[in-house]
Structure formats: structure tokens, C-alpha cells
Design an enzyme around this catalytic site. Structure first.
Site, mmCIF file in Angstrom:
data_model
loop_
_atom_site.group_PDB
_atom_site.id
_atom_site.type_symbol
_atom_site.label_atom_id
_atom_site.label_comp_id
_atom_site.label_asym_id
_atom_site.label_seq_id
_atom_site.Cartn_x
_atom_site.Cartn_y
_atom_site.Cartn_z
ATOM 1 N N TYR A 96 0.817 -1.231 0.000
ATOM 2 C CA TYR A 96 0.000 0.000 0.000
ATOM 3 C C TYR A 96 0.847 1.277 0.000
ATOM 4 O O TYR A 96 2.043 1.226 0.164
ATOM 5 C CB TYR A 96 -1.084 -0.014 1.071
ATOM 6 N N GLU A 97 0.180 2.388 -0.242
ATOM 7 C CA GLU A 97 0.864 3.679 -0.474
ATOM 8 C C GLU A 97 1.827 3.601 -1.653
ATOM 9 O O GLU A 97 2.877 4.254 -1.661
ATOM 10 C CB GLU A 97 1.622 4.143 0.774
ATOM 11 N N GLY A 98 1.472 2.840 -2.666
ATOM 12 C CA GLY A 98 2.365 2.644 -3.806
ATOM 13 C C GLY A 98 3.208 1.413 -3.565
ATOM 14 O O GLY A 98 4.005 1.388 -2.626
#
Lengths: 596, 596
Positions: free
Chosen positions: B439-441
Site C-alpha cells: 500500500y501507499e504505492g
């Protein structure tokens, strides 16, 4: 929903072009194992795995096993699937026809095991444990025990277990406490608690045969005082059907990270009746028969999970539209390009693929030598093959299970956030694969087995069974321009492996901790070279087919491209491994225990 | 049962000796952040994490979140723990005193976040998301929005979310479909479906503020047409208390691999009232404020999990008796030696330790620059610090989360079979850590951010904020004999990083796929050099303390030994990474999509 298709074309390639199934068919006892028959068997096996076992994998993970009052119920559908499995004779595929088996090569069985583990590892645990018990009993059991019990293990109506671990004793079996007391009738009374017993209790078979390590009253301390016993759940009646309950019961099942449809049991033995298998105090030897076969089988579990992980990662990478190719729009008619256009996604996919296909070839080669070690008419050939198997078993176990875990994680990563969701189905592969790096001896123990036992054995004689053929293959094609991009990196890597081997042998002689410190890196280095060797062989076979204009050209071209990727992107790990091996034990050992 | 003690001594060392908390206390606004106050705050924080949050970690994983009719209930004890957390003021630790915050440096908050994530990552998600929302609103919100909503986010009675992802749109936010239609009163009506929304719905706070990416009717296509909106769950009344329900509801929660006590929601917006945050069509800019802070925070999650994994691995390795030391019996009074005597176990433990401590120092250095970027009176100093943060954020996010996953797996492996059992508690760290890499890229996206954006930005200006100080530190001690065993390997690694950077810059200019192909290996190479730099600094600080006879000598000696391990056993990975970077994109791109 995850997908799975058994990789029949690749298995065919490995059997026919790499290991040479035809040479096995020439061995006495394997006359029936013609390429045609094996092809049919594997096609049937593929169908069973795809259509019966695979659909139960995710539901089995979601439901898990149930435990109530000593009874274990497997997830919905498992009993029916197991019945289908044994009724078609799969349990006896590689077993002795004298006990009802089909007598096919272990090589064929290993290929089928890969399909099973791709489709449903939890399911595969039950027949897998039975086969382990069969192997130990067939090798060390008395004729009476064999006649009485082997047919049941072969037809799958009864199953088997391996009862080794105790709460305080896992890797170190020398300290087990389970006791065996001789009875007047020649049997023994077994008492003790075993943990982590896969398939220890379940509802798939009418009886369960436990192979149990225990100590006799006069046993010397340590591993030289361990004996192996056969302890049935139900005492067999005269007519061979299950009779009264024996003194063994399941105390509980474990709540685990993965393989949730495989029951992992605490087994309590209380004055349970058992019979000695093999000689008293020589149980470890018999156990190693089970363990060596089991270690290769666990490696194959890793490959099976790697294969299904790869397939799902590719499938998603083709379907998922996100962003645009760095080299310009590839699918202008769509809102975004499929993520398979991105180099980093391809790097992930090819990593899983190159490891899996290389591992499949290597696993098949080890299995081939298992067959030669058993069936070859020449004693020297048998011994040589057995030594190759001994050497390669810890490598196959550790390397392939690391590959399984890595490929599972690749599948999750390629799926992005969706990979973390249970319904997508790929995070299960990570959880399932995790145990393969641990059981049947952790991968650290495999590495110690390699450097501590296999490497020094008979002044390094085992090693020659690998070093000589690899050296010969490299030499044979050192000047071959068509193979230069494959032979040269392999030759460099092989030189590093030889250097590392000499270094460890030399330092380890003086200080065993030096060998211990290098073990894990050395096993990986060895494994990477072994896969590189397989890739060289596969490229040669593919080039020959292409030159002859035979077969599926795209398949062979893809082999060559995958080999190129392996040499360029995976094999170079050996450089760092060599450096950390050479760095020695000092930085590991100088820290005080209290300072950690 | 797992254990956890906050690593206060090491945090103290990093703050005082490595990044220089005293320099922050000299900045306007941070005058109160004296070493004494920060010490007290962290001690209180440690107590909260150890005594309140940690005991709920395993039970939260076992119970998970409950969903019924749009309502989400967090696991037992979470609401009480959250109340304790906000009543002690932790939510506002680093927030603006103008809105009720304590105004302490972000550096201090990051250290506290590490403790929280070690103790209970799932719990930490709720306040973490609120802080992300706070950051975006504080930076881009109108004064009116700030006055109305920030005090609630700061006191923690209301929480926040980041609503980005849609079913078809994750990494590629340019294709989101959620719509925002202007209303007459200056507000907007938001309609669409968002997925994977952490803390999207729960029972911890009386209201939830969603920050939502959506498109205005006149929006241009792609990321330049995205706007950010604030959408509350309950419309606030005049008196600031929650009023009527807004048009946003939770449709379901995900069944996930890990962080099971953190609710991951499908959020349906239907004509929900919202207000524009920042300028129309400039939502990505505002979102990046949230995302950059969130990316470092996710990196810290990885470190938190690495720390607790390490502690549990060491604890077990000291207690578990199995086998004997290769250099002779160490505990003759016991049936076997503790497994911490074995080199391979130590290799595992030291790997987790060296990564975690190096990561902690690097994470603190990035957080320090976040503070300088905000508070320094000199604009140039602020810009330089901001550029350092921009450069290092993708490295911290990807490297630290990889470390978290690796350390979690080390903890499982050291525990052997027991590590696979839920009750032992360490397999949870693997499952929880897995999402941090996504997550978050995803970490692959971080790598692309590094090579595609950060590396070329302003002709490589960002890079100089790393290259110059590292080069200076190496040069300063190149002739220092006491540091030779640390400086020399770092210098070699740094040279490889510079070479790799030049190579990628040169090849990537012509062909962006060359940069993309190298991205992940390059990020790792960069990260390993950055950790090596931190280890050099830590060794210097430790040597100075030892020379002065100050403090805990064992602590400083252990630092030096761990640094030695890092240089000998972990940093050498850079050699293989350099080779695979140099191998280029060809083997990734030459395979036809259909051939995969």
C-alpha cells in the site's frame, strides 16, 4: 478466483529432452513406463488436479479442519475427492506391484506430486504422508508387517503418518522422551506425546498407521537409542479390517498460518500397541529413508506452489489495466495498458518462471536418480545415483521451498492490493508455502546437512557426482558460439562454487563454526549453479529442436529467452554469496549472547 | 505469547548521537522539544505501547473486525485503548498548537509511531490515517475548513481517511471515475465507489472525515483532472457536534491476509456533501502531501514490525534448547544448548538487527529533515531539506517494508515449526508486514518514483543531497585506521552506487524501459548504501563514547559489532545488484506477452 492448468508441455519436455525417461524404461521393472503410457497417466493426473483437487483449495483454506472430542473432520469435499483419488489408483502409482501398486518410476510420481501441490497442497499432505510411511515400511519392515499393512497403504484405504517431533524436541531428535516397553507377544507398548503430526487424525481413511520414534528401556542416550515403531489407530482384526481402538488419540489440532485443510495434530500415545520396524536403536536410519524421500517431496511442494503462483501472476498481469507502457501506449483502445508491459512486472514474472522451470528440471533429475538407485542392474550405477540423490536432496528441499515462497510473494505483489485479499486466492500460496521452508528439517538444517555431512563425506566423493557432469557439460560447449551467452556465465559461477567449496572444506576442517556460518549462502550458491546447469541443458535441447524444425517453436524460443533472463538476472546472485561466504564466521560469533 | 519492549536506549542514541535532536530544539517553534521533555514523552509512549496496545495485538488478529448492516465494530478492547490514546493527547503530538496539538517535532512522532507499529500495527492504522488527513487539510484546506475540522482530528474525537483507490484504479489514479458536482452553496455532491479504504468505517470515533479524490464535470482527462474533497460521515452541526448522516456508507469490509483488526472498507458515496480542499483539478498535489508523509510512515511500520520480530526471535533463540554447539557443549547442565549458539541462527538474528537499527537511524534522519523543511528560518535550508526528504522517501518506504517482511520471516524461521502456529504470535508479523510492501504505492512503484522522478529531477540535484554528505563522510575518515573496516566497504559500495546512477541516467535518457528495468535493484542498492552510511556514523559515535568512557559500554561495543556484521554480510549484496542493473532491460522485454 485463482486459476491452474497443469504444465504438461513443460513436464513432457523435461522428461523427454532433459532427464531421459526412455533410459528409465530400459531398466528392469520399468518396462511398462513407456513415454506413451506416462503421457496418458500425466494427462489423467492433470485432469484430476485441475477438476477435483483445485476447486477445493480455497474453500479448504477458508473452512479449515474441525476438531471435536478427538475427532478431526476435513473440509467439505475432501473425503469425496480422496475417494476419487484412491479409486483411480493414484496412491499406488510408484508402489511395488507386489502390494498392489502400479510400479511406475518415482520420476513420474514426482511430476504428479507437483500437480497435486499446485492444485491443493493441504490435500496432498494426506497421500504424501502415506507414501512416506510406505517407503519406510517397505524398506525396513519385516515381511509380516509388509504383507499385513502395505496393501492398505497402497490402495489408500488406510493412511500413514510420521511421528517424530515432541514439544521439546524438533531438530534435535536425540532428546525425545516417548517410551516403548516390550510386551510378551513381541509387540511394544508406546507412551508419549508427539506434536505437529500431519494427517495424525482425519476422516479420509478407515485406519491410520503411525510410524513413531521412541526409546526402548535399554536405549543408549542420543540418536543412537531411538527405535521406530508402527502403531495403528485401530488394531487390525484377523481378516485385515480395523478392529478395536489402540491407545493413541488426537489431543488437539493446531491453528496455523497456512495449509489449513491439512490437520496438524497433537498425538497422545498411552500404552499403545506397536511393532518394531527395523532394528532396535536403529530407528534414525529408517526414519531417514522416510525423510529423504519426504525432503524431495517437500521441495516439489515448493515448486508446485511456485508454478500456480506464476500462472496467477501472469493471468492478472495480462488482465489488469493500469498506466501506460514506458515506451508508448500499447493498447490505445483501452483506458490503460495491461501491466505486463512494465519491465518491473516482467522482472517479477520471469523470476518466478525461471526458478520454477529450472527447479522442475533439477527435481526431475534427482527423481530420475532415485529410480536408477533402486532399479539399475549395476551396483556401481546404483551407488553413484544414490550418492547424487544424497547430495542434491538438501539443495532441492531448501532451494525449491525458497522458490515457492518467493514466487508466492511475487504473485501477491503483482496483484497489488488485491493480492492481500483472501478472495483473490494468491495470499494463500504465501501462507501455504511458508511451512515448506520449515518442516522436514528447516532450510537452515538442510544447509548444515549439505556442508556438515554431504560435503565432507568420503573425502568429497558425493560432490564429484555433481562437479564432474557440470564440468563436462561446460567444457563440451565452451567454444560453442551458439551457447556462449549461457556457457560463459555458468562457467564463471561454477568456478565460484568450486572456490567456495574448497574454502569451506579447508576452514571447516579447523573450525566447524566456519562451515556452519557459510552453510545457507553456500546452499543457495550451489542451487543457483545447479539451476544454471539445467538451463544450459534446456537451451541445448531447445536449440536442437528448433534446428530440426520439430515441435512447438514458440515453446523452445521461450525456453531460450527464459534461460537468457536466468543468466542475466538471477545467476549473478552468486557474486554476493561468494563474498559473504568468504567473510567467514567471525562477525556472527563475536557477539556475546547477552548482547543480542 | 510474543513479547515487546520499546527500544528506548537505541532511540535515544539515534536522536542524540546520530541525527541531533538538539539542533531541532534550536528551530523556532521547537524550543520546547528539549532532550529531557522528549525523553519523558517517549518513555510515556513506550509504556502505553507495551501495556495498552501490545496486549491487544494478537487478540485483535484473532477476532478481526465485524461488519453488519454498514456498521463496523473493532475488536474487543480497541475502543478503550483508543480512548486512552487520545485522552493522553498522543494524536496531536506533532500537530499545530493552534489546533490543540503539542507541536513536537515530526522526528519525535516518528519514533512513537515505530513503537505503536511494533505493538499493534492494526491499531496504529486508525490514528495514522487521521494524521494523514490532518496533514493534507492543514496544508491545503481553507481557513474555514481548518478551523472547523482540524481541532477534531487533533484531539482524536474524529478520525480521517484517504479515499483514492477504485476497483479499476489503484496505481493509475488518472482513470478514477468518482464524480463531484458543484452545489449552489459552494459545496459539492460526491458519487462513486472507493475500495481498500483503511479506517473507512469503525466505532472508535464519533465522526469520520473522508478525503476523497474525484473528478469535477469540467475536469481534463488523467491526473490533471482530479480534485480533493473533504466528505464527513456525519454533517457537523453549528455547535461542531456530528449532525445528520451524509451520503457515504461502508458497503463491506475485506477479508485479508493480515492487519485484521484494521478495517479495510468499500466506501460508497452517493450524492455525499463535500468541500473542495485546495484548488480544483489540483487534487493530486494535495494528495501527495498525504502520500509522502504516509510513505515514510509506512516505512516506519516496516521497521516497527522488524523490531518486534527481532525481539521475539532472540527471545526464543535464547530459550529453545536443541542440539549442541559446533564448538563444544555450552550448557552441560541442560539437555541441549540454546539455539543462539549456532552460527546460522545468529546470522538470522543479526540480519534482522542490523537492518532494523540501520533503518531506524535512516528513518530518523529523514524525519529530521521533514522538520527542518518545515521550521528552518532559512529558505535554502528548507528547500535542501525538502529535497532530501523527496529523494529518500521512496527508499525508506520500500527498503524498510522489505526489511519488515524479511525480519518477520526470520522470526518465524528461528521459531521452526512453532513459528507457523498462530498462538506463538510471530506469523502474524509476516502477514501484517506483507501489506506494507504494497500500500501507499507498491515497492515497485517506489522504485519507479526513484529512478523516473527523483533521479532526473533538476538534472540530478536531489541526488546531491545524499551523495555529497556521504562522500564527505567517507573522505573524512578514509585514512582513519580505527574506521578502516567500515569506511572501505562503504566507499566501494558508494562507488558502485555512483556508477549505477550514471549508467541508469545515461541509458534511461534514451530508453525509459532501461530505467524501469533497473529500478527495483537500484533502489535496493541505494538503500543498502544508505544503511551503510548510517552504520559508519553509528560506529563513529559509539567509538567516541567508548573513548570518553561515557554511557553503557556494552551498548556501544554491540553497535560496533553489529556494524561489522552489516559490512561483512549484508552490504555485499550490492555486488550482485550492480551486475543485474548493468544487465539492462533486454531479457525482460524480448519475451512476447503471449509467451508468458
Amino acid at each position: 478466483m485463482p486459476i491452474y492448468k497443469a504444465p504438461l508441455e513443460d513436464v513432457r519436455f523435461v522428461l523427454d529432452e532433459i532427464v531421459g525417461l526412455d533410459k528409465l524404461s530400459a531398466l528392469p521393472g520399468y518396462e511398462d513406463a513407456t513415454p506413451e503410457l506416462v503421457g496418458q497417466v500425466l494427462e489423467e493426473g492433470a485432469k484430476l488436479c485441475e477438476e477435483v483437487l483445485f476447486p477445493l483449495n480455497q474453500s479448504g483454506d477458508g473452512e479449515g479442519c474441525h476438531f471435536e472430542n478427538g475427532v478431526v473432520r476435513t473440509p467439505q469435499g475432501f473425503k469425496e475427492a480422496y475417494t476419487t483419488y484412491i479409486e483411480a489408483g493414484w496412491q499406488g502409482l510408484a508402489c511395488d506391484p507386489a502390494y498392489g501398486g502400479q510400479g511406475l518410476p518415482k520420476l513420474v510420481n514426482i511430476m504428479m506430486e507437483e500437480f497435486i501441490c499446485s492444485a491443493n497442497l493441504s490435500f496432498g499432505m494426506y497421500p504424501g504422508l502415506s507414501l512416506g510411511a510406505y517407503n519406510a515400511l517397505a524398506t525396513y519392515g519385516s515381511d509380516e508387517l509388509k504383507a499385513r499393512f502395505l496393501p492398505r497403504l497402497v490402495d489408500g484405504t488406510w493412511s500413514g503418518t510420521m511421528c517424530l517431533t515432541e514439544p521439546h524436541s524438533g531438530t534435535d531428535l536425540g532428546i525425545i522422551r516417548t517410551k516403548a516397553v516390550p510386551d510378551e507377544d513381541g509387540s511394544y507398548k508406546i507412551t508419549g506425546t508427539k506434536i505437529f503430526i500431519s494427517a495424525g487424525e482425519h476422516d479420509l481413511t478407515e485406519n491410520i498407521l503411525h510410524l513413531v520414534l521412541a526409546r526402548l528401556p535399554d536405549a543408549p542416550a542420543g540418536t543412537r537409542g531411538i527405535s521406530l515403531f508402527l502403531v495403528p489407530k485401530f488394531m487390525p482384526k484377523e481378516d485385515g479390517t480395523p478392529g478395536p481402538r489402540n491407545g493413541v488419540a488426537c489431543g488437539s489440532i493446531e491453528h496455523k498460518m497456512g495449509i489449513k485443510a491439512s490437520s496438524t495434530c497433537v498425538m497422545n500415545f498411552e500404552d499403545a500397541t506397536g511393532w518394531l520396524v527395523g532394528e532396535a536403536h536403529k530407528g534414525m536410519r529408517a526414519m531417514f529413508v522416510m525423510m529423504n524421500a519426504a525432503r524431495l517431496a517437500v521441495g516439489i511442494q515448493g515448486l508446485g506452489l511456485a508454478e500456480v503462483s506464476y500462472q496467477n501472476a501472469v493471468n492478472y498481469a495480462r488482465e489488469r489495466l493500469q498506466g501506460r507502457s514506458l515506451s508508448g501506449v500499447k493498447a490505445p483502445e483501452k483506458p490503460a495498458d495491461p501491466i505486463i508491459v512494465h519491465p518491473d512486472v516482467r522482472r517479477n514474472l520471469l523470476t518466478a518462471r525461471a526458478y520454477t522451470e529450472g527447479g522442475r528440471a533439477l527435481g526431475a533429475l534427482v527423481a530420475y536418480h532415485l529410480d536408477v538407485a533402486e532399479k539399475h542392474p549395476d551396483a556401481r550405477a546404483r551407488r553413484d545415483a544414490d550418492e547424487f540423490v544424497q547430495l542434491m536432496t538438501p539443495i532441492a528441499k531448501a532451494l525449491f521451498t525458497d522458490i515457492g515462497f518467493e514466487a508466492g510473494n511475487i504473485a501477491v505483489q503483482v496483484h497489488g492490493g488485491h493480492g492481500f485479499i483472501w478472495e483473490t486466492g494468491v495470499e494463500q500460496y504465501v501462507r501455504d508455502a511458508r511451512i515448506c521452508q520449515i518442516y522436514e528439517g528447516t532450510n537452515g538444517i538442510q544447509a548444515l546437512d549439505l556442508v556438515g555431512r554431504k560435503l565432507p563425506q568420503d573425502m568429497g566423493r558425493l560432490l564429484r557426482h555433481f562437479f564432474h557432469p557440470v564440468g563436462r557439460d561446460i567444457e563440451a560447449d565452451m567454444e560453442n558460439e551458439d551457447l556462449a551467452e549461457f556457457v560463459l556465465p555458468l562457467a564463471k559461477a561454477f568456478a565460484k562454487l568450486q572456490q567456495a567449496t574448497a574454502l569451506i572444506a579447508q576452514k571447516g576442517m579447523k573450525d566447524p563454526e566456519e562451515a556452519g556460518a557459510a552453510a545457507t549462502d553456500y546452499l543457495r550458491l550451489f542451487g543457483l549453479v545447479a539451476l544454471g546447469w539445467m538451463w544450459l541443458r534446456m537451451v541445448k535441447a531447445a536449440q536442437a529442436k528448433l534446428a530440426a524444425g520439430e515441435g512447438n517453436a514458440v515453446f523452445y524460443e521461450t525456453k531460450i529467452k527464459t534461460a537468457r533472463f536466468y543468466m542475466a538476472k538471477l545467476l549473478p546472485q552468486i557474486n554476493s554469496l561468494f563474498i559473504t561466504i568468504a567473510a567467514g564466521a567471525k562477525t556472527l560469533m563475536e557477539m556475546d549472547e547477552a548482547a543480542f
